[in-house]
Write a protein that holds these residues in place. Structure first.
Motif, PDB file in Angstrom:
ATOM      1  N   UNK A  70      29.379   8.342 -28.152  1.00 62.11           N
ATOM      2  CA  UNK A  70      30.241   7.672 -29.128  1.00 62.11           C
ATOM      3  C   UNK A  70      29.795   7.998 -30.553  1.00 62.11           C
ATOM      4  N   UNK A  71      28.474   7.991 -30.760  1.00 63.19           N
ATOM      5  CA  UNK A  71      27.948   8.306 -32.089  1.00 63.19           C
ATOM      6  C   UNK A  71      28.213   9.765 -32.447  1.00 63.19           C
ATOM      7  N   UNK A  72      28.114  10.636 -31.454  1.00 64.79           N
ATOM      8  CA  UNK A  72      28.374  12.056 -31.684  1.00 64.79           C
ATOM      9  C   UNK A  72      29.803  12.278 -32.175  1.00 64.79           C
ATOM     10  N   UNK A  73      30.762  11.621 -31.525  1.00 65.43           N
ATOM     11  CA  UNK A  73      32.168  11.749 -31.925  1.00 65.43           C
ATOM     12  C   UNK A  73      32.355  11.248 -33.351  1.00 65.43           C
ATOM     13  N   UNK A  74      31.741  10.113 -33.654  1.00 67.39           N
ATOM     14  CA  UNK A  74      31.888   9.529 -34.987  1.00 67.39           C
ATOM     15  C   UNK A  74      31.278  10.433 -36.057  1.00 67.39           C
ATOM     16  N   UNK A  75      30.069  10.929 -35.811  1.00 69.68           N
ATOM     17  CA  UNK A  75      29.385  11.785 -36.785  1.00 69.68           C
ATOM     18  C   UNK A  75      30.144  13.096 -36.974  1.00 69.68           C
ATOM     19  N   UNK A  76      30.631  13.666 -35.878  1.00 69.42           N
ATOM     20  CA  UNK A  76      31.397  14.925 -35.970  1.00 69.42           C
ATOM     21  C   UNK A  76      32.626  14.751 -36.840  1.00 69.42           C
ATOM     22  N   UNK A  77      33.315  13.625 -36.657  1.00 66.79           N
ATOM     23  CA  UNK A  77      34.513  13.346 -37.440  1.00 66.79           C
ATOM     24  C   UNK A  77      34.181  13.237 -38.929  1.00 66.79           C
ATOM     25  N   UNK A  78      33.096  12.565 -39.227  1.00 64.73           N
ATOM     26  CA  UNK A  78      32.698  12.389 -40.629  1.00 64.73           C
ATOM     27  C   UNK A  78      32.220  13.720 -41.228  1.00 64.73           C
ATOM     28  N   UNK A  79      31.542  14.523 -40.429  1.00 62.90           N
ATOM     29  CA  UNK A  79      31.087  15.832 -40.908  1.00 62.90           C
ATOM     30  C   UNK A  79      32.284  16.731 -41.233  1.00 62.90           C
ATOM     31  N   UNK A  80      33.327  16.653 -40.402  1.00 59.62           N
ATOM     32  CA  UNK A  80      34.541  17.436 -40.665  1.00 59.62           C
ATOM     33  C   UNK A  80      35.181  17.020 -41.981  1.00 59.62           C
ATOM     34  N   UNK A  81      35.195  15.717 -42.234  1.00 64.83           N
ATOM     35  CA  UNK A  81      35.778  15.235 -43.487  1.00 64.83           C
ATOM     36  C   UNK A  81      34.953  15.710 -44.691  1.00 64.83           C
ATOM     37  N   UNK A  82      33.631  15.724 -44.528  1.00 61.29           N
ATOM     38  CA  UNK A  82      32.770  16.207 -45.617  1.00 61.29           C
ATOM     39  C   UNK A  82      33.085  17.669 -45.930  1.00 61.29           C
ATOM     40  N   UNK A  83      33.271  18.478 -44.887  1.00 64.97           N
ATOM     41  CA  UNK A  83      33.619  19.890 -45.106  1.00 64.97           C
ATOM     42  C   UNK A  83      34.958  20.014 -45.823  1.00 64.97           C
ATOM     43  N   UNK A  84      35.917  19.148 -45.498  1.00 69.47           N
ATOM     44  CA  UNK A  84      37.207  19.158 -46.207  1.00 69.47           C
ATOM     45  C   UNK A  84      36.997  18.871 -47.702  1.00 69.47           C
ATOM     46  N   UNK A  85      36.096  17.938 -47.986  1.00 71.50           N
ATOM     47  CA  UNK A  85      35.791  17.615 -49.385  1.00 71.50           C
ATOM     48  C   UNK A  85      35.130  18.803 -50.080  1.00 71.50           C
ATOM     49  N   UNK A  86      34.239  19.477 -49.369  1.00 72.30           N
ATOM     50  CA  UNK A  86      33.558  20.648 -49.937  1.00 72.30           C
ATOM     51  C   UNK A  86      34.579  21.746 -50.239  1.00 72.30           C
TER      52      UNK A  86
END
Length: 292
Positions: A154-170
């Motif tokens: 569950x944590x992996x899914x959550x972290x992956x989603x947030x990491x993807x959003x960070x890349x979008x911001x970058x």
């Protein structure tokens, strides 16, 4: 597989005249910390359990409870701790005399006090008992680890989603950053025109000023490092080893790059994206605190 540091497992079995119960639970902790509760007569199990569970758990505060009920009562005797019983009786008599209380306590009342009656068992084979406990512990550990893996997924899914959003911001910052230099150039030219009118501009001077500004606000190095850190984070999420502490360090580096971009970029839109990145990083950090 990513594992949470929070977990619980319980198993009960009857083996060769013993009913054995093992419960294991854990919460997050910076290192591996172990504590156990075992019957007094089986204190030798403490160190064995610690060694065994340390091979299964890399990080976390682990509590282990072991209950052992011997069905063969012929191998046990109940004896009186006369020294302790005498002390209790003396204290109770003194209590009655001092406060004028009725002397109505009996053997059953005294026997309820801690350690007045002591169960003594015949010598047992420690290796045999440990094998029984270990068998039950194996089942409890499987449930315990399974729960940690479910939480970890569950944590992996959550972290992956947030990491993807960070890349979008970058990506947005990388696209927006060159535009800020052009906008600065246009504003500078317009400002100079307002000041000196139609007099010809010193283009070399304008170019120099714009170049200095571009160098000050350039964030390409930081965004490249951010992408690299996020890529490493993704690899950590797929690792089979305990990577919680490594991830914690990596999150600090991601936050540091975001801070640098925020301090260099003189642009409202980029500043907003930096705030978004830092918000996601903080949420990831909270998750990482509970990863083994």
């Amino acid at each position: 597989m990513l594992k949470s540091m929070t977990g619980f497992g319980r198993a009960v079995k009857e083996l060769d005249g013993y009913i054995i119960t093992v419960e294991i639970k854990s919460v997050n902790h910076r290192y591996f910390e172990f504590s156990s509760r075992v019957p007094r007569a089986y204190g030798f199990l403490d160190e064995k359990l610690k060694t065994y569970l340390s091979s299964k758990v890399a990080r976390g505060k682990v509590d282990c409870f072991v209950g052992i009920e011997a069905l063969n009562t012929e191998a046990a005797d109940v004896v009186i701790n006369n020294t302790l019983a005498s002390a209790y009786v003396k204290a109770l008599n003194e209590l009655c005399e001092t406060y004028g209380l009725k002397d109505d306590f009996g053997a059953s009342a005294v026997s309820r006090y801690p350690d007045v009656l002591v169960v003594k068992k015949s010598d047992e084979d420690e290796d045999k008992i440990w094998e029984y406990v270990k068998t039950v512990c194996d089942d409890a550990v499987k449930k315990f680890v399974a729960m940690r893996e479910v939480e970890g997924e569950k944590m992996k899914v959550d972290i992956s989603s947030r990491a993807t959003y960070i890349i979008d911001c970058v990506s947005y910052i990388e696209e927006r950053s060159p535009q800020t230099v052009k906008e600065y150039n246009d504003k500078l030219v317009e400002r100079v025109h307002d000041l000196i009118g139609d007099v010809s501009l010193d283009e070399a001077r304008i170019i120099q000023e714009v170049a200095i500004y571009a160098d000050k606000v350039a964030v390409a190095e930081e965004t490249v490092r951010l992408r690299s850190h996020i890529d490493q984070l993704g690899k950590f999420l797929e690792a089979d080893e305990a990577i919680g502490r490594k991830m914690d360090f990596l999150i600090q580096e991601i936050n540091r790059e975001a801070n640098t971009i925020g301090s260099k970029a003189n642009d409202v839109d980029i500043a907003r994206k930096v705030v978004d990145i830092k918000s996601e990083v903080e949420k990831i950090r909270e998750q990482v605190q509970n990863i083994e």
